[in-house]
Design a protein around this motif. Structure first.
Motif, PDB file in Angstrom:
ATOM      1  N   CYS A 186      -5.608 -23.874 -27.198  1.00 53.86           N
ATOM      2  CA  CYS A 186      -5.387 -24.813 -26.103  1.00 53.86           C
ATOM      3  C   CYS A 186      -3.917 -24.761 -25.694  1.00 53.86           C
ATOM      4  O   CYS A 186      -3.026 -25.006 -26.518  1.00 53.86           O
ATOM      5  N   LEU A 187      -3.652 -24.449 -24.443  1.00 56.87           N
ATOM      6  CA  LEU A 187      -2.282 -24.377 -23.942  1.00 56.87           C
ATOM      7  C   LEU A 187      -1.791 -25.769 -23.553  1.00 56.87           C
ATOM      8  O   LEU A 187      -2.537 -26.747 -23.551  1.00 56.87           O
ATOM      9  N   SER A 188      -0.514 -25.842 -23.196  1.00 53.79           N
ATOM     10  CA  SER A 188       0.144 -27.144 -23.013  1.00 53.79           C
ATOM     11  C   SER A 188      -0.472 -27.984 -21.907  1.00 53.79           C
ATOM     12  O   SER A 188      -0.490 -29.214 -21.979  1.00 53.79           O
ATOM     13  N   GLN A 189      -0.981 -27.358 -20.868  1.00 50.86           N
ATOM     14  CA  GLN A 189      -1.536 -28.098 -19.743  1.00 50.86           C
ATOM     15  C   GLN A 189      -3.059 -28.195 -19.805  1.00 50.86           C
ATOM     16  O   GLN A 189      -3.695 -28.616 -18.842  1.00 50.86           O
ATOM     17  N   GLY A 190      -3.649 -27.823 -20.937  1.00 56.84           N
ATOM     18  CA  GLY A 190      -5.088 -27.959 -21.098  1.00 56.84           C
ATOM     19  C   GLY A 190      -5.883 -26.696 -20.823  1.00 56.84           C
ATOM     20  O   GLY A 190      -7.106 -26.692 -20.964  1.00 56.84           O
ATOM     21  N   GLU A 191      -5.210 -25.608 -20.408  1.00 54.51           N
ATOM     22  CA  GLU A 191      -5.922 -24.357 -20.236  1.00 54.51           C
ATOM     23  C   GLU A 191      -6.363 -23.834 -21.608  1.00 54.51           C
ATOM     24  O   GLU A 191      -5.774 -24.153 -22.625  1.00 54.51           O
ATOM     25  N   MET A 192      -7.410 -23.048 -21.615  1.00 58.09           N
ATOM     26  CA  MET A 192      -7.920 -22.487 -22.870  1.00 58.09           C
ATOM     27  C   MET A 192      -7.834 -20.975 -22.818  1.00 58.09           C
ATOM     28  O   MET A 192      -8.411 -20.321 -21.958  1.00 58.09           O
ATOM     29  N   LYS A 193      -7.110 -20.431 -23.786  1.00 59.03           N
ATOM     30  CA  LYS A 193      -7.009 -18.983 -23.929  1.00 59.03           C
ATOM     31  C   LYS A 193      -7.981 -18.553 -25.017  1.00 59.03           C
ATOM     32  O   LYS A 193      -7.925 -19.046 -26.136  1.00 59.03           O
ATOM     33  N   ALA A 194      -8.893 -17.643 -24.692  1.00 59.48           N
ATOM     34  CA  ALA A 194      -9.932 -17.248 -25.633  1.00 59.48           C
ATOM     35  C   ALA A 194     -10.015 -15.732 -25.725  1.00 59.48           C
ATOM     36  O   ALA A 194      -9.827 -15.019 -24.736  1.00 59.48           O
TER      37      ALA A 194
END
Length: 305
Positions: A137-145
């Motif tokens: 989970c990145l700082s602004q709520g994006e999800m890296k998968a």
């Protein structure tokens, strides 16, 4: 279910490995078998009605011989079987060496001239054994998968969210068939990575970050407007359950007050208009009466003269 040259290849798992089926009655069929598994090949409709046939591997090695509704020879009989009634050939414990071109030659009579030939290509693949799904989970709520697989030849990747393929509008980077993707912060639900090849499919799921956009003024006067993880959902002050009925009653009272005020103003205006109308009527009568008196007085003077 996968369609290859108009044929259906059905994939399923059994206790001893992966079993696949391929319809090889059409010339040029593409068939797939799982390494260490089983493949069931449909070669003909009914072998019992065929005078003689041979099944040849890579143009040189005769695997199977049939004649007059009998199996004359089977080169790999220890790990295979043939059904005369439905024309299917079953091969177990598949190895890489089983892959190649197979040719079926059917002799419809004893003349040797009425002959039918057709081929199929059998490809052996290692099935996908497991899937590793790593997310952040990145700082602004994006999800890296990131999705990867163990084992499996020619793996293909597919991302879905809630059972539907991820769209480009839901992604910051990558696509639905990439190994690595970044999902936007407003996308929520169960994210699934599927890894498949022609003999297997394995899935792994993960919940998205679930960030919420909060916009409010805190009790200390700080104004916030940003994406926050689920743990911060109560950061903005919310009306207490006890305050909700009071707020509801207050709103109802305000609405009633506005309605009554409107009614009062309406009738007050009507009353004022009525008074004005009555004043105008009295004035006209008075003037008329005065005029009548004057007229009477003038008539009296004239009579005296």
């Amino acid at each position: 279910m996968k369609v290859v040259f108009g044929l259906f290849v059905i994939l399923f798992r059994v206790s001893h490995g992966v079993e696949t089926f391929c319809d090889g009655r059409q010339n040029g069929a593409k068939c797939y078998g799982a390494l260490g598994g089983t493949v069931v090949l449909r070669l003909m409709d009914d072998a019992s009605k065929i005078f003689r046939s041979v099944w040849i591997f890579n143009t040189t090695t005769t695997i199977l011989r049939l004649r007059n509704n009998m199996i004359v020879s089977n080169l790999i009989e220890k790990r295979s079987s043939f059904s005369l009634s439905n024309g299917t050939f079953r091969i177990n414990d598949l190895s890489r060496n089983d892959g190649g071109e197979y040719t079926l030659v059917v002799y419809k009579d004893n003349s040797g001239t009425n002959v039918e030939k057709r081929t199929l290509q059998l490809t052996i693949q290692a099935p996908v054994s497991s899937v590793l799904l790593v997310s952040e989970c990145l700082s602004q709520g994006e999800m890296k998968a990131s999705c990867s697989s163990e084992g499996g030849d020619s793996p293909q990747y597919r991302w879905t969210l809630g059972g539907r393929t991820l769209t480009q509008t839901q992604l910051l980077s990558g696509n639905s068939e990439s190994q690595n993707i970044t999902v936007k912060q407003d996308v929520s639900g169960e994210l699934v990575c599927s890894v498949r090849n022609d003999v297997s499919v394995v899935r792994k799921e993960k919940q998205t970050c679930g960030f919420t956009f909060l916009q409010c003024t805190l009790s200390n006067g700080t104004y916030i407007s940003n994406w926050f993880p689920p743990a911060y959902e109560t950061l903005c002050p919310q009306p207490t359950p006890e305050a909700l009925p009071l707020l509801y009653c207050g709103l109802r009272a305000a609405v009633v007050f506005l309605i009554l005020t409107g009614i009062f103003v309406y009738f007050a205006c009507k009353k004022n208009d009525l008074k004005k109308a009555e004043g105008s009527a009295v004035h006209e009568v008075t003037e008329y009466e005065n005029d009548s008196v004057v007229m009477l007085e003038m008539r009296s003077s004239a009579s005296r003269l």
